[in-house]
Design a protein around this motif. Structure first.
Motif, PDB file in Angstrom:
ATOM      1  N   GLU A   1     -21.448 120.922   9.554  1.00  0.00           N
ATOM      2  CA  GLU A   1     -21.466 119.466   9.536  1.00  0.00           C
ATOM      3  C   GLU A   1     -22.856 118.977   9.919  1.00  0.00           C
ATOM      4  O   GLU A   1     -23.575 119.643  10.674  1.00  0.00           O
ATOM      5  CB  GLU A   1     -20.442 118.894  10.512  1.00  0.00           C
ATOM      6  CG  GLU A   1     -18.998 119.261  10.199  1.00  0.00           C
ATOM      7  CD  GLU A   1     -18.040 118.746  11.251  1.00  0.00           C
ATOM      8  OE1 GLU A   1     -17.005 118.182  10.870  1.00  0.00           O
ATOM      9  OE2 GLU A   1     -18.334 118.916  12.447  1.00  0.00           O
ATOM     10  N   THR A   2     -23.221 117.813   9.387  1.00  0.00           N
ATOM     11  CA  THR A   2     -24.515 117.214   9.717  1.00  0.00           C
ATOM     12  C   THR A   2     -24.354 116.305  10.927  1.00  0.00           C
ATOM     13  O   THR A   2     -23.531 115.371  10.903  1.00  0.00           O
ATOM     14  CB  THR A   2     -25.075 116.414   8.529  1.00  0.00           C
ATOM     15  OG1 THR A   2     -25.213 117.286   7.401  1.00  0.00           O
ATOM     16  CG2 THR A   2     -26.435 115.821   8.867  1.00  0.00           C
ATOM     17  N   ALA A   3     -25.128 116.561  11.942  1.00  0.00           N
ATOM     18  CA  ALA A   3     -25.045 115.772  13.171  1.00  0.00           C
ATOM     19  C   ALA A   3     -25.782 114.441  12.989  1.00  0.00           C
ATOM     20  O   ALA A   3     -26.691 114.328  12.162  1.00  0.00           O
ATOM     21  CB  ALA A   3     -25.660 116.553  14.328  1.00  0.00           C
TER      22      ALA A   3
ATOM     23  N   HIS B   1     -28.806 113.536  17.536  1.00  0.00           N
ATOM     24  CA  HIS B   1     -28.501 114.908  17.964  1.00  0.00           C
ATOM     25  C   HIS B   1     -29.268 115.965  17.165  1.00  0.00           C
ATOM     26  O   HIS B   1     -28.998 117.152  17.303  1.00  0.00           O
ATOM     27  CB  HIS B   1     -26.989 115.164  17.841  1.00  0.00           C
ATOM     28  CG  HIS B   1     -26.160 114.326  18.758  1.00  0.00           C
ATOM     29  ND1 HIS B   1     -26.241 114.421  20.130  1.00  0.00           N
ATOM     30  CD2 HIS B   1     -25.233 113.357  18.505  1.00  0.00           C
ATOM     31  CE1 HIS B   1     -25.404 113.553  20.680  1.00  0.00           C
ATOM     32  NE2 HIS B   1     -24.782 112.897  19.720  1.00  0.00           N
ATOM     33  N   TRP B   2     -30.207 115.535  16.330  1.00  0.00           N
ATOM     34  CA  TRP B   2     -31.048 116.503  15.633  1.00  0.00           C
ATOM     35  C   TRP B   2     -31.869 117.262  16.674  1.00  0.00           C
ATOM     36  O   TRP B   2     -32.332 116.685  17.667  1.00  0.00           O
ATOM     37  CB  TRP B   2     -31.968 115.819  14.643  1.00  0.00           C
ATOM     38  CG  TRP B   2     -31.252 115.196  13.473  1.00  0.00           C
ATOM     39  CD1 TRP B   2     -29.907 115.233  13.215  1.00  0.00           C
ATOM     40  CD2 TRP B   2     -31.843 114.419  12.429  1.00  0.00           C
ATOM     41  NE1 TRP B   2     -29.617 114.546  12.067  1.00  0.00           N
ATOM     42  CE2 TRP B   2     -30.777 114.029  11.550  1.00  0.00           C
ATOM     43  CE3 TRP B   2     -33.132 114.016  12.130  1.00  0.00           C
ATOM     44  CZ2 TRP B   2     -31.013 113.257  10.414  1.00  0.00           C
ATOM     45  CZ3 TRP B   2     -33.360 113.260  10.993  1.00  0.00           C
ATOM     46  CH2 TRP B   2     -32.313 112.886  10.141  1.00  0.00           C
TER      47      TRP B   2
ATOM     48  N   HIS C   1     -39.858 120.136  14.438  1.00  0.00           N
ATOM     49  CA  HIS C   1     -39.178 119.269  15.410  1.00  0.00           C
ATOM     50  C   HIS C   1     -40.067 119.009  16.619  1.00  0.00           C
ATOM     51  O   HIS C   1     -40.146 117.864  17.118  1.00  0.00           O
ATOM     52  CB  HIS C   1     -37.865 119.920  15.863  1.00  0.00           C
ATOM     53  CG  HIS C   1     -37.058 119.061  16.788  1.00  0.00           C
ATOM     54  ND1 HIS C   1     -37.145 119.148  18.164  1.00  0.00           N
ATOM     55  CD2 HIS C   1     -36.146 118.075  16.533  1.00  0.00           C
ATOM     56  CE1 HIS C   1     -36.331 118.273  18.705  1.00  0.00           C
ATOM     57  NE2 HIS C   1     -35.714 117.615  17.748  1.00  0.00           N
ATOM     58  N   ARG C   2     -40.752 120.039  17.107  1.00  0.00           N
ATOM     59  CA  ARG C   2     -41.646 119.840  18.261  1.00  0.00           C
ATOM     60  C   ARG C   2     -42.774 118.869  17.919  1.00  0.00           C
ATOM     61  O   ARG C   2     -43.125 118.002  18.728  1.00  0.00           O
ATOM     62  CB  ARG C   2     -42.214 121.187  18.709  1.00  0.00           C
ATOM     63  CG  ARG C   2     -41.203 122.065  19.444  1.00  0.00           C
ATOM     64  CD  ARG C   2     -41.865 123.266  20.070  1.00  0.00           C
ATOM     65  NE  ARG C   2     -42.417 124.172  19.078  1.00  0.00           N
ATOM     66  CZ  ARG C   2     -41.714 125.129  18.470  1.00  0.00           C
ATOM     67  NH1 ARG C   2     -40.435 125.283  18.751  1.00  0.00           N
ATOM     68  NH2 ARG C   2     -42.289 125.923  17.587  1.00  0.00           N
ATOM     69  N   ARG C   3     -43.339 119.009  16.700  1.00  0.00           N
ATOM     70  CA  ARG C   3     -44.411 118.087  16.300  1.00  0.00           C
ATOM     71  C   ARG C   3     -43.876 116.659  16.236  1.00  0.00           C
ATOM     72  O   ARG C   3     -44.542 115.712  16.688  1.00  0.00           O
ATOM     73  CB  ARG C   3     -44.972 118.508  14.942  1.00  0.00           C
ATOM     74  CG  ARG C   3     -46.040 117.552  14.402  1.00  0.00           C
ATOM     75  CD  ARG C   3     -46.594 118.007  13.075  1.00  0.00           C
ATOM     76  NE  ARG C   3     -47.452 116.978  12.503  1.00  0.00           N
ATOM     77  CZ  ARG C   3     -48.059 117.073  11.319  1.00  0.00           C
ATOM     78  NH1 ARG C   3     -47.927 118.184  10.599  1.00  0.00           N
ATOM     79  NH2 ARG C   3     -48.808 116.082  10.861  1.00  0.00           N
ATOM     80  N   TRP C   4     -42.679 116.502  15.667  1.00  0.00           N
ATOM     81  CA  TRP C   4     -42.078 115.168  15.568  1.00  0.00           C
ATOM     82  C   TRP C   4     -41.819 114.578  16.946  1.00  0.00           C
ATOM     83  O   TRP C   4     -42.187 113.432  17.229  1.00  0.00           O
ATOM     84  CB  TRP C   4     -40.793 115.270  14.766  1.00  0.00           C
ATOM     85  CG  TRP C   4     -40.045 113.974  14.620  1.00  0.00           C
ATOM     86  CD1 TRP C   4     -40.565 112.716  14.554  1.00  0.00           C
ATOM     87  CD2 TRP C   4     -38.623 113.814  14.531  1.00  0.00           C
ATOM     88  NE1 TRP C   4     -39.565 111.782  14.418  1.00  0.00           N
ATOM     89  CE2 TRP C   4     -38.365 112.417  14.404  1.00  0.00           C
ATOM     90  CE3 TRP C   4     -37.563 114.710  14.527  1.00  0.00           C
ATOM     91  CZ2 TRP C   4     -37.077 111.928  14.292  1.00  0.00           C
ATOM     92  CZ3 TRP C   4     -36.273 114.209  14.401  1.00  0.00           C
ATOM     93  CH2 TRP C   4     -36.038 112.828  14.297  1.00  0.00           C
TER      94      TRP C   4
END
Length: 559
Positions: free
Chosen positions: A401-403, A407-408, A163-166
């Protein structure tokens, strides 16, 4: 773990000094003795909201000090290091509350904010009571607890790194795009400025040279007049060049008359006059050229003035000194060239965004699958604990649940919530909204027992977890508390003799008073005193021999 608690002037407590052991500590006493006051006092030390009503009547200030021993890997250590607080010799949290409602917080005698004290307190002690809205009742902690139970920390770490790389790739792309947009918005200006500067073609040090030449031309008439006068002196009918020539002729004739010896002696003088004649001729030639240049272009001064005006106008326009115009032209030309380069770079950055997003999706997907598997196992384990706790009709479930993508986060795309249904057929809901007070405490106990191996907080407090139950259910509660106390330090406020008998440490909370004052004290109980207290809990106000025998049996079975 919590090793000591000192309370001064809190409600009915005048002064208490308590030392805690590991394992299960039980606090008993009659209703209204002041057991809840201890929790209020502990809450103060942990950063809870202060109320002036907690200060003992007649006192100017209340004070609570809590001392802790920390494991080498306790997360509190990172917080303390961040705040540059020394913890040699243990950790001491202290809170002072004035009768005016103002409070002060200290960590190892260093003043700190109440916010920091609360942050430390949340990581040190968790209070699970009928009306507490922290710990497992906070949905924000559910995902972390599930990951701990499923051993998914490494997958969560991979997901966080992805996530940080993205996000870094997105930030780099957005920054470059903003710069490109600004550059494109300025493109017309850049092209006009470059064309204008290229047309002007400013040269290094040009202004200095033009100013010097302008000063020269501004005095043209005086210079020509002076040059003419000097020329007359040097090359006129009675000028220096004629005088030197006449001197040379005289010396030549003198040498002819006096012979070789005289000619030899006069030779240095003749040579000096020859050099003087040559230098004089050069000076006269330079003066003539200078005069010719001054006369050659009568409009040169006007052109210099125009050039200086142009250069200085460009300097003002671009807010730079005239001498910086050549460098400015080079920079603006490079910015135009960079527009094409940025277009190519944007494609590269866009590729990194897409690649890193895919890596994050892969990591988040793997983490989500692992959570689904862990949730099934945890739900089964928690539900297995419910029936003995007189919650046989209840059902515990972990909702995942998938956000939405916006909100990822570094913890993945799952929203994890612990839910319960207390009656068959009833839809599950948030645990703190569905369960009643007594049920809630037992749900918390079932969860804590299930999660004991991954319990991040080393000390737990249960406030009347056995409320409204007795007999076999109370025994089941006590057995689970005893099991949980093998993993963490437990403080339990209880009215159940079955629970009290299991304590490694037993305190009785008592209230005494006179006509002028009422005081709450806490008394540690030895074995005989414990038997009497448990007998009182079994029989009520009048302690019978049968109650003492039952108490002895309970203590024996608990050991």
């Amino acid at each position: 773990m919590l090793v000591a608690l000192t309370v001064q002037n809190v409600v009915l407590i005048e002064k208490l000094d308590l030392a805690f052991d590991a394992g299960l500590t039980v606090l008993t006493g009659e209703t209204g003795a002041g057991k809840s006051i201890l929790l209020d006092a502990l809450g103060l030390a942990l950063g809870a909201r202060a109320d002036a009503g907690l200060v003992r009547q007649g006192a100017s200030q209340a004070s609570v000090t809590a001392e802790f021993n920390l494991a080498d890997d306790h997360p509190v250590l990172a917080i303390l290091a961040e705040q540059e607080i020394d913890i040699d010799g243990g950790l001491i949290l202290r809170r002072q509350l004035g009768s005016d409602g103002r409070s002060r917080a200290f960590v190892n005698d260093q003043p700190v904010s109440i916010g920091l004290l609360r942050r430390l307190g949340d990581a040190l002690i968790e209070i699970e009571g009928q009306f507490e809205a922290q710990g497992l009742l906070d949905p924000a902690t559910h995902q972390r607890h599930l990951d701990g139970y499923g051993g998914n920390e490494s997958k969560a770490a991979v997901c966080g790194a992805a996530h940080r790389r993205w996000r870094d790739a997105v930030a780099a792309y957005e920054t470059a795009q903003a710069e490109l947009d600004r550059a494109k918005a300025d493109e017309d200006y850049l092209r006009h400025a470059v064309e204008e500067l290229e047309l002007a073609h400013p040269l290094p040090a040009e202004e200095t040279e033009l100013v010097a030449e302008r000063a020269l031309l501004a005095n043209r008439a005086q210079l020509i007049e002076a040059i003419d006068a000097v020329n007359v002196e040097l090359a006129g009918d009675k000028g220096a060049d004629r005088a030197i020539a006449a001197a040379q002729r005289r010396l030549d004739r003198l040498g002819d008359r006096l012979g070789d010896q005289a000619t030899h002696q006069l030779q240095p003088v003749v040579a000096a006059l020859d050099r003087a004649s040559i230098e004089l001729a050069e000076a006269i030639s330079q003066l003539q050229h200078m005069a010719a240049d001054l006369d050659a272009d009568p409009k040169r001064l006007d052109r210099i003035e125009e050039r200086l005006y142009l250069l200085r106008d460009l300097g003002r326009k671009h807010q730079v000194p005239v001498e910086a115009l050549p460098d400015l032209l080079a920079k603006l030309t490079q910015r135009l060239a960079n527009l094409d380069d940025r277009g190519q770079n944007m494609a590269k950055l866009q590729g990194e965004v897409e690649t890193s997003r895919k890596l994050y999706i892969d990591a988040a997907s793997a983490l989500s699958k692992a959570r689904q598997k862990a949730a099934k196992a945890m739900d089964a384990a928690v539900n297995a604990e419910l029936a003995p706790l007189k919650l046989e009709k209840a059902r515990f479930a972990t909702r995942i649940e998938t956000a939405p993508e916006e909100h990822w986060s570094a913890t993945g795309w799952d929203r994890v919530t612990f839910e319960v249904a207390t009656n068959p057929g009833a839809p599950p809901g948030a645990i703190n909204r569905i369960a009643s007070g007594g049920e809630l405490a037992r749900f918390m106990l079932a969860l804590k027992v299930t999660l004991a191996a991954n319990q991040p907080v080393p000390t737990l407090v249960f406030d009347e977890v056995d409320a409204g139950i007795g007999g076999a259910t109370a025994a089941a509660v006590g057995e689970r508390l005893k099991r949980l106390a093998k993993a963490v330090q437990l403080l339990v406020i209880t009215h159940s003799p079955q629970v009290a008998a299991l304590g490694h440490q037993h305190w009785r909370v008592e209230k005494s008073g006179s006509k002028t004052a009422t005081t709450t004290t806490v008394r540690p109980l030895d074995e005989p005193a414990r038997r009497e207290e448990i007998a009182r809990m079994l029989s009520g106000a009048t302690i019978t021999d049968e109650a003492r025998a039952a108490a002895t049996k309970l203590l024996a079975s608990a050991s």
